[in-house]
Design a protein around this motif. Structure first.
Motif, PDB file in Angstrom:
ATOM      1  N   ILE A  46      -8.513  13.158 -37.284  1.00 14.74           N
ATOM      2  CA  ILE A  46      -8.209  14.567 -37.041  1.00 14.74           C
ATOM      3  C   ILE A  46      -7.395  14.697 -35.749  1.00 14.74           C
ATOM      4  O   ILE A  46      -7.271  13.739 -34.989  1.00 14.74           O
ATOM      5  CB  ILE A  46      -9.491  15.427 -36.927  1.00 14.74           C
ATOM      6  N   GLU A  47      -6.888  15.912 -35.519  1.00 19.27           N
ATOM      7  CA  GLU A  47      -6.134  16.195 -34.307  1.00 19.27           C
ATOM      8  C   GLU A  47      -7.056  16.872 -33.298  1.00 19.27           C
ATOM      9  O   GLU A  47      -7.806  17.783 -33.646  1.00 19.27           O
ATOM     10  CB  GLU A  47      -4.955  17.105 -34.640  1.00 19.27           C
ATOM     11  N   VAL A  48      -7.015  16.402 -32.058  1.00 17.34           N
ATOM     12  CA  VAL A  48      -7.790  17.027 -30.987  1.00 17.34           C
ATOM     13  C   VAL A  48      -6.856  17.304 -29.810  1.00 17.34           C
ATOM     14  O   VAL A  48      -5.811  16.673 -29.665  1.00 17.34           O
ATOM     15  CB  VAL A  48      -8.963  16.140 -30.507  1.00 17.34           C
ATOM     16  N   THR A  49      -7.268  18.275 -28.997  1.00 17.98           N
ATOM     17  CA  THR A  49      -6.530  18.511 -27.747  1.00 17.98           C
ATOM     18  C   THR A  49      -7.409  18.081 -26.573  1.00 17.98           C
ATOM     19  O   THR A  49      -8.640  18.181 -26.635  1.00 17.98           O
ATOM     20  CB  THR A  49      -6.169  19.995 -27.573  1.00 17.98           C
ATOM     21  N   LYS A  94     -11.191  19.029 -27.613  1.00 17.92           N
ATOM     22  CA  LYS A  94     -11.520  20.209 -28.404  1.00 17.92           C
ATOM     23  C   LYS A  94     -10.878  20.148 -29.785  1.00 17.92           C
ATOM     24  O   LYS A  94      -9.735  19.717 -29.947  1.00 17.92           O
ATOM     25  CB  LYS A  94     -11.047  21.471 -27.670  1.00 17.92           C
ATOM     26  N   ASN A  95     -11.658  20.565 -30.786  1.00 20.86           N
ATOM     27  CA  ASN A  95     -11.156  20.815 -32.133  1.00 20.86           C
ATOM     28  C   ASN A  95     -12.069  21.881 -32.725  1.00 20.86           C
ATOM     29  O   ASN A  95     -13.231  21.620 -33.058  1.00 20.86           O
ATOM     30  CB  ASN A  95     -11.186  19.548 -33.002  1.00 20.86           C
ATOM     31  N   GLU A  96     -11.555  23.109 -32.821  1.00 13.97           N
ATOM     32  CA  GLU A  96     -12.404  24.239 -33.227  1.00 13.97           C
ATOM     33  C   GLU A  96     -12.920  24.071 -34.650  1.00 13.97           C
ATOM     34  O   GLU A  96     -14.081  24.397 -34.941  1.00 13.97           O
ATOM     35  CB  GLU A  96     -11.623  25.554 -33.089  1.00 13.97           C
ATOM     36  N   ALA A  97     -12.089  23.583 -35.558  1.00 17.15           N
ATOM     37  CA  ALA A  97     -12.503  23.446 -36.961  1.00 17.15           C
ATOM     38  C   ALA A  97     -13.689  22.503 -37.115  1.00 17.15           C
ATOM     39  O   ALA A  97     -14.564  22.707 -37.964  1.00 17.15           O
ATOM     40  CB  ALA A  97     -11.329  22.956 -37.803  1.00 17.15           C
TER      41      ALA A  97
END
Length: 442
Positions: free
Chosen positions: A235-238, A170-173
């Protein structure tokens, strides 16, 4: 009609075609007579239009068409009868002042002639012929993959090194939210693996996309993005874990052997290893032979010396394709295709000198074998001759497919020729080492 040839040099010639009135007059007269029978001209009944009016209206166009048709037929006949080995097609020399009111015509065509040369298969330095074997490591890995595939999933509380982990990236942006199942060996470095070990259901792990996987295609699948979006993505993801499982390996028993190869074909783990080795090495043959074909081709092109009518071929390329090219484009295209053209000539010489032929029976039998192999993959082990013949007939009704099979068979016969006559050195390697030697250790 008279055709004369002037040889400019060993690779270039000019054909002069002289056409006299008697060569075309009968056919022109017949066509105009037929036109007269069907012409629909106001003021005249059909079939009663004066011939003079028909000639005035249609005569020039019919004459030009018939002369051009005669030119093409006579050129083809001449090249066949004289057994001229030409490259490309005859190029008409420009003539802007043709007097179509005259009785006799002369046309000139430039020819590019195929060079004379001999092919020597014996190289001073031996060419490597790879024999790829399936080693114990590869066979054991394949058996483990099979056991995992047919094994059962057992739920786990925490992540271990060999766990199968289901969760959501997930990455909302970036509007990324995708559920995947992954294994830790897909990640590029051990630090990522350490973040997962010991995690439980519901835990979220923060990751950087850059350098996350060994292959960008894995990242595309993981985040459900296209190739352009993945390229250079940093980018950063969870990753939130929803399920943890361990795949329990299937037993190497008769039930598994029968599922894999049919009832009674394989009866022990030893026979399983032998079967996997046999099947793997069959697959390797094609890669090894393609490598041999490439290497011999490169040797022949580099060591078979002859000149080409480069100026003629460059000029011919300007109008030969679907789209016309200017002189610069044609020269660039010739430079790109020269190596391929040289090999086509060398291959043609080898095929002629060694009487390599592919019959329709060869093509049909090859198609049947391909069909049998494909049907066997879906469990149809004993198709009838009628089934094979019917499917083969449908496949070969496609001319493009028939041509492709014919080219495959020619390649196979050339490989057999190279194995017989070229200076080869057999080298036995594992598949892993073959990939390293041929493609580099990537």
């Amino acid at each position: 009609m008279n055709i004369t040839r002037e040889n400019i040099d060993a690779l270039n010639a000019v054909l002069k075609v002289d056409i006299a009135k008697e060569d075309y007059s009968d056919s022109v007269e017949k066509i105009l007579t037929d036109y007269r029978k069907t012409a629909n001209i106001p003021g005249f009944r059909k079939g009663h239009v004066p011939m003079g009016m028909v000639k005035k209206q249609y005569g020039k166009a019919v004459l030009v068409d018939e002369v051009n048709k005669l030119l093409q037929e006579s050129l083809n006949k001449y090249l066949t009868e004289e057994k001229l080995d030409v490259l490309g097609q005859p190029l008409p020399r420009p003539q802007d002042d043709i007097n179509w009111d005259a009785d006799n015509f002369s046309f000139e065509f430039e020819l590019g002639l195929a060079p004379e040369f001999e092919v020597e298969l014996e190289s001073k330095t031996p060419i490597v012929q790879y024999h790829i074997v399936a080693d114990d490591k590869m066979i054991d890995e394949q058996i483990e993959r099979i056991q995992k595939q047919y094994g059962k999933l057992v739920s786990q509380d925490t992540v271990e090194k060999d766990s199968e982990i289901t969760g959501v990236y997930k990455n909302e942006a970036q509007d990324i939210e995708n559920t995947v199942t992954l294994t830790l060996d897909k990640f590029k470095d051990s630090e990522t693996e350490k973040k997962f070990i010991g995690s439980k259901r519901g835990d979220s792990i923060t990751l950087q996309t850059k350098g996350l996987y060994n292959d960008d295609h894995e990242l595309m699948h993981a985040l459900k993005l296209d190739h352009d979006a993945i390229h250079g993505l940093d980018i950063e993801v969870t990753f939130t874990i929803s399920e943890i499982n361990k795949r329990e390996l299937a037993d190497l028993d008769q039930d598994l052997f029968d599922k894999l190869f049919g009832e009674g074909t394989v009866k022990s783990a030893t026979e399983l290893k032998e079967k996997i080795k046999e099947d793997a090495e069959k697959q390797f043959v094609q890669q090894a032979e393609q490598k041999l074909l490439n290497d011999v081709t490169e040797f022949l092109v580099d060591n078979t010396k002859f000149d080409l009518p480069a100026q003629f071929l460059t000029k011919w390329m300007q109008t030969a394709g679907e789209k016309e090219m200017d002189a610069t484009q044609a020269r660039e295209e010739y430079e790109k295709s020269e190596k391929s053209l040289r090999y086509q000539l060398i291959e043609g010489k080898l095929i002629t000198n060694n009487n390599i032929q592919v019959s329709m029976d060869d093509i049909r039998n090859h198609a049947r074998e391909m069909i049998k192999e494909q049907m066997a993959q879906f469990g149809q082990l004993n198709p009838s001759d009628k089934e094979l013949d019917d499917i083969a007939a449908r496949i070969l009704s496609n001319q493009e497919e028939a041509r492709r099979i014919s080219e495959q068979l020619v390649s196979q016969k050339l490989i057999a020729l190279y194995k017989e006559k070229a200076n080869l050195k057999v080298k036995e390697v594992t598949y892993e080492n073959f990939v390293k030697e041929v493609y580099g250790d990537k």
